[in-house]
Design a protein around this motif. Sequence first.
Motif, PDB file in Angstrom:
ATOM      1  N   LEU A 114     -23.491  41.344 -23.066  1.00  0.00           N
ATOM      2  CA  LEU A 114     -24.173  40.725 -21.731  1.00  0.00           C
ATOM      3  C   LEU A 114     -23.379  39.872 -21.087  1.00  0.00           C
ATOM      4  CD1 LEU A 114     -28.006  40.562 -22.659  1.00  0.00           C
ATOM      5  CD2 LEU A 114     -26.785  42.444 -21.575  1.00  0.00           C
ATOM      6  N   ASN A 115     -22.262  39.064 -21.740  1.00  0.00           N
ATOM      7  CA  ASN A 115     -21.437  38.241 -21.165  1.00  0.00           C
ATOM      8  C   ASN A 115     -22.091  36.729 -21.022  1.00  0.00           C
ATOM      9  OD1 ASN A 115     -19.251  39.767 -21.310  1.00  0.00           O
ATOM     10  ND2 ASN A 115     -19.545  40.694 -19.051  1.00  0.00           N
ATOM     11  N   ARG A 116     -21.332  35.846 -20.645  1.00  0.00           N
ATOM     12  CA  ARG A 116     -21.934  34.577 -20.768  1.00  0.00           C
ATOM     13  C   ARG A 116     -22.673  34.533 -19.115  1.00  0.00           C
ATOM     14  NH1 ARG A 116     -18.049  30.069 -21.833  1.00  0.00           N
ATOM     15  NH2 ARG A 116     -18.188  30.930 -24.022  1.00  0.00           N
ATOM     16  N   ARG A 117     -23.846  34.155 -19.135  1.00  0.00           N
ATOM     17  CA  ARG A 117     -24.674  33.871 -18.037  1.00  0.00           C
ATOM     18  C   ARG A 117     -25.133  32.333 -18.039  1.00  0.00           C
ATOM     19  NH1 ARG A 117     -28.729  37.448 -21.037  1.00  0.00           N
ATOM     20  NH2 ARG A 117     -27.575  36.612 -22.571  1.00  0.00           N
ATOM     21  N   ILE A 118     -25.763  32.030 -16.882  1.00  0.00           N
ATOM     22  CA  ILE A 118     -26.346  30.758 -16.539  1.00  0.00           C
ATOM     23  C   ILE A 118     -27.831  30.897 -16.505  1.00  0.00           C
ATOM     24  CG2 ILE A 118     -26.661  28.931 -14.940  1.00  0.00           C
ATOM     25  CD1 ILE A 118     -23.722  29.488 -14.200  1.00  0.00           C
ATOM     26  N   PHE A 119     -28.482  30.167 -17.462  1.00  0.00           N
ATOM     27  CA  PHE A 119     -29.872  29.859 -17.423  1.00  0.00           C
ATOM     28  C   PHE A 119     -30.537  28.542 -16.960  1.00  0.00           C
ATOM     29  CE2 PHE A 119     -29.561  33.833 -19.715  1.00  0.00           C
ATOM     30  CZ  PHE A 119     -30.976  34.463 -19.808  1.00  0.00           C
ATOM     31  N   VAL A 120     -31.561  28.103 -16.744  1.00  0.00           N
ATOM     32  CA  VAL A 120     -32.088  26.967 -16.521  1.00  0.00           C
ATOM     33  C   VAL A 120     -33.609  27.142 -17.227  1.00  0.00           C
ATOM     34  CG1 VAL A 120     -31.382  26.782 -14.025  1.00  0.00           C
ATOM     35  CG2 VAL A 120     -33.622  27.922 -14.467  1.00  0.00           C
ATOM     36  N   VAL A 121     -33.838  25.576 -17.655  1.00  0.00           N
ATOM     37  CA  VAL A 121     -34.872  25.433 -18.330  1.00  0.00           C
ATOM     38  C   VAL A 121     -35.563  23.918 -17.789  1.00  0.00           C
ATOM     39  CG1 VAL A 121     -33.439  24.097 -20.094  1.00  0.00           C
ATOM     40  CG2 VAL A 121     -35.889  25.241 -21.045  1.00  0.00           C
ATOM     41  N   HIS A 122     -36.790  23.954 -17.965  1.00  0.00           N
ATOM     42  CA  HIS A 122     -37.372  22.511 -17.967  1.00  0.00           C
ATOM     43  C   HIS A 122     -37.385  21.522 -18.921  1.00  0.00           C
ATOM     44  CE1 HIS A 122     -40.302  19.931 -15.685  1.00  0.00           C
ATOM     45  NE2 HIS A 122     -40.996  19.998 -16.810  1.00  0.00           N
ATOM     46  N   PRO A 123     -37.166  20.329 -18.974  1.00  0.00           N
ATOM     47  CA  PRO A 123     -37.218  19.432 -19.781  1.00  0.00           C
ATOM     48  C   PRO A 123     -38.077  19.479 -21.437  1.00  0.00           C
ATOM     49  CG  PRO A 123     -36.875  18.018 -17.871  1.00  0.00           C
ATOM     50  CD  PRO A 123     -37.421  19.526 -17.660  1.00  0.00           C
ATOM     51  N   ASP A 124     -39.120  20.009 -20.893  1.00  0.00           N
ATOM     52  CA  ASP A 124     -40.210  20.475 -22.007  1.00  0.00           C
ATOM     53  C   ASP A 124     -40.062  21.762 -22.713  1.00  0.00           C
ATOM     54  OD1 ASP A 124     -41.145  22.008 -20.226  1.00  0.00           O
ATOM     55  OD2 ASP A 124     -43.305  21.202 -20.257  1.00  0.00           O
ATOM     56  N   GLY A 125     -38.823  22.493 -22.187  1.00  0.00           N
ATOM     57  CA  GLY A 125     -38.680  23.792 -22.933  1.00  0.00           C
ATOM     58  C   GLY A 125     -39.187  24.906 -22.139  1.00  0.00           C
ATOM     59  N   SER A 126     -40.144  24.677 -21.232  1.00  0.00           N
ATOM     60  CA  SER A 126     -40.682  26.034 -20.435  1.00  0.00           C
ATOM     61  C   SER A 126     -39.607  26.266 -19.285  1.00  0.00           C
ATOM     62  CB  SER A 126     -41.917  25.382 -19.790  1.00  0.00           C
ATOM     63  OG  SER A 126     -41.895  24.281 -18.870  1.00  0.00           O
ATOM     64  N   ASN A 127     -39.965  27.257 -18.526  1.00  0.00           N
ATOM     65  CA  ASN A 127     -39.336  27.868 -17.268  1.00  0.00           C
ATOM     66  C   ASN A 127     -37.966  28.206 -17.884  1.00  0.00           C
ATOM     67  OD1 ASN A 127     -41.085  27.019 -14.686  1.00  0.00           O
ATOM     68  ND2 ASN A 127     -41.241  25.409 -16.176  1.00  0.00           N
ATOM     69  N   PHE A 128     -37.634  28.859 -18.908  1.00  0.00           N
ATOM     70  CA  PHE A 128     -36.477  29.256 -19.377  1.00  0.00           C
ATOM     71  C   PHE A 128     -36.402  30.606 -18.595  1.00  0.00           C
ATOM     72  CE2 PHE A 128     -33.886  31.799 -22.347  1.00  0.00           C
ATOM     73  CZ  PHE A 128     -32.732  31.012 -22.506  1.00  0.00           C
ATOM     74  N   GLN A 129     -35.402  30.417 -17.832  1.00  0.00           N
ATOM     75  CA  GLN A 129     -35.147  31.532 -16.815  1.00  0.00           C
ATOM     76  C   GLN A 129     -33.352  31.893 -16.294  1.00  0.00           C
ATOM     77  OE1 GLN A 129     -37.070  30.386 -13.031  1.00  0.00           O
ATOM     78  NE2 GLN A 129     -39.149  30.375 -13.920  1.00  0.00           N
ATOM     79  N   GLN A 130     -33.281  33.229 -16.260  1.00  0.00           N
ATOM     80  CA  GLN A 130     -31.976  33.616 -15.932  1.00  0.00           C
ATOM     81  C   GLN A 130     -31.576  33.447 -14.786  1.00  0.00           C
ATOM     82  OE1 GLN A 130     -30.684  37.156 -18.095  1.00  0.00           O
ATOM     83  NE2 GLN A 130     -29.041  37.710 -16.504  1.00  0.00           N
ATOM     84  N   VAL A 131     -30.187  33.064 -14.396  1.00  0.00           N
ATOM     85  CA  VAL A 131     -29.970  32.579 -12.992  1.00  0.00           C
ATOM     86  C   VAL A 131     -29.222  33.753 -12.472  1.00  0.00           C
ATOM     87  CG1 VAL A 131     -28.931  31.105 -11.197  1.00  0.00           C
ATOM     88  CG2 VAL A 131     -30.682  30.236 -12.935  1.00  0.00           C
TER      89      VAL A 131
END
Length: 649
Positions: free
Chosen positions: A352-369
């Motif tokens: 899948l190659n290197r991608r950029i994700f985001v996450v909230h500081p408590d570990g929630s909202n783990f999402q691919q951008v």
Amino acid sequence: MKKLFFGAFFSVGLIACGLGGGDFDSNPEEYFRVAVSQESQISVNPPNVFSEEVNYPGIRAVRINQEVEIRCEWVEEYPNRIKLKIKNNSIEDWNWVWLVVVKENNLMVLNPDARDQENQALLRIGPIASGMVVDKEIDISALPPGFLLADVWEVEEISLDNYFKLGINSLYQISLEPPSAFSPLLDYPGITGTRVSDQIELSSEWSSAEHNELMIDIGNIGSQTLKRVWVIIREEQGLFVKNPRIRNAQNQAILVLGPLEADTTMVKNLQIEISDFPARLVIDVVEVKDRIAFVSDWGLSLAKSIWSMSFNKGDVLRITPQSIRITQGNPVWTPGMELIAFDYNDLDQWELNRRIFVVHPDGSNFQQVTESGKWSENPNFSPSGKEIIYSCYDRFSSQDICIKDISGGAEQVLIRGDGYYWDGAGYQEYYPGGWYGTRVYRPTWSPDGDEIVFFARHPVRSERWNLLSMEFGSTTLTPQSAPQVLGWLLDGNTLSNSCEFVYLYECAPKFTPDGNDLLCFLQVLRKPPRTGYPCRYSATYFSVISFWGIARIRLKDLKDHPTAYLGNYIDKIYDTRALPGIYKNFLAYSPELGGILFANKFSDYLTHFYFLPVDSNFVPTPPAYSFYSNSYNNTSPAIPPPIYPGFYQ
């Protein structure tokens, strides 16, 4: 809760230290007493009386002095800094532990996590699993003789009396009840902060005749600017907020704003949906402080996770779970600290190659951008926290720079390695023929969003890493000028009449908070010496390293003289070659922390964080020292940029 008796103190050389405690209106014998003599000798008396009951307004807590083991040691580099080692000797995990200094007599804790309305110093310690030890560093101002009285609590609940309560009845009348109690204690995983409801005035009215939008006025009635404010909303009954900035792991709606100056008000419009009457929201207002995000393998070889910790290292938290096996990381914060972006290349999904994700500081909202199958890395947030720029591969060139809205939308290639850039309507040439390998590197956004800097290698002399700058529209999100090379890398007009060369290969730049300068690791190289001459001009190589370490590039001044020798606009802050370790890089700067944090690699499996204290002019004070170390590979420390006025309204 099973009680295990503990009452002891521990010696460090001639100095002993121990802590514990309670609320000061009760028996002083319930607290640990730390006394400093006129000769600066410390003696410790543990509690003689044990009671679980804690009488503190707005919370429910249990005193746990009997189950806590605390040792301490002086931090060698700072004579007034103490490292507390707090062990959970109970058979239960503690989710939320605070050490409360109930009295300071000629001794003062300089860096508490918060102070309450009685000016008691509050230090967040937990969570602490059964049998585990956590470290906490505190700075003490010592005016001996003097003493501290301290207590250790497990906080079980924050009373609703600490929160604002907004109600709506069946006639759509709004009521807003202020807090009737105040405690600065927070229970929010992944952030460091203080409740500031005692400094906030809220009011609300309808902003639509359809009763689907509320206007919330948030006023700072305190005397200090609140730099970063979270309004955390719990939808308790019949009311749903449709447009929060983000939702946390508890599904609470979060609004982010700042900076909120004293005697000023910001307005937030809440889009709502009412399902029942009476409807009610419970609202908390918190000032969120900077934290350090970083990458660590935590002993798991190639698999890494994103972690964070407070500046005093008292609450280290794994943000991404161990099941998500990250190979790189490179975390960056939004200015509002509601998200962390990072590189993600899963060991189990390499295709899948290197991608950029985001996450909230408590570990929630783990999402691919960014899109799977397209290599993307090195994200950097806009001042609004809504967009990222990043390195993107094989779009037009081998390596380009792209921009993307993190909530969706199409990726736009902004700067190309073949010498073209996007001007908002089409591609224009800025460097005929393109760069070496048709690659551009390391895009970095200024705090105000008006500038993007990046690097590119000379098409023939590939060892020459050029610094480029491009003016950018922070609201239009389009370039305002063509990219421009800043600074000549040689101190002469040609290679043959030059003695010195600035080598920027290792420069992963960080803007200073005012946006005037860049900080990074770099090298300054020289040709071999020759008697009677500045150097051996005939040499075609620069073989002598005259500087290798942390430097400041005076970017604002350099832009006024873009063809001048770059070395004349570099301040050599600290040469790191004398430090132990085999490689140093990846710095982060914080005025609040008082210096520059960077990674120091000792082996393929061991990297520590070092810290270099600097003053406001970036002059180092004491030498760099080990700031955070364990038996693991920790790298890429990241500290959030400040919120720039106008972007988090």
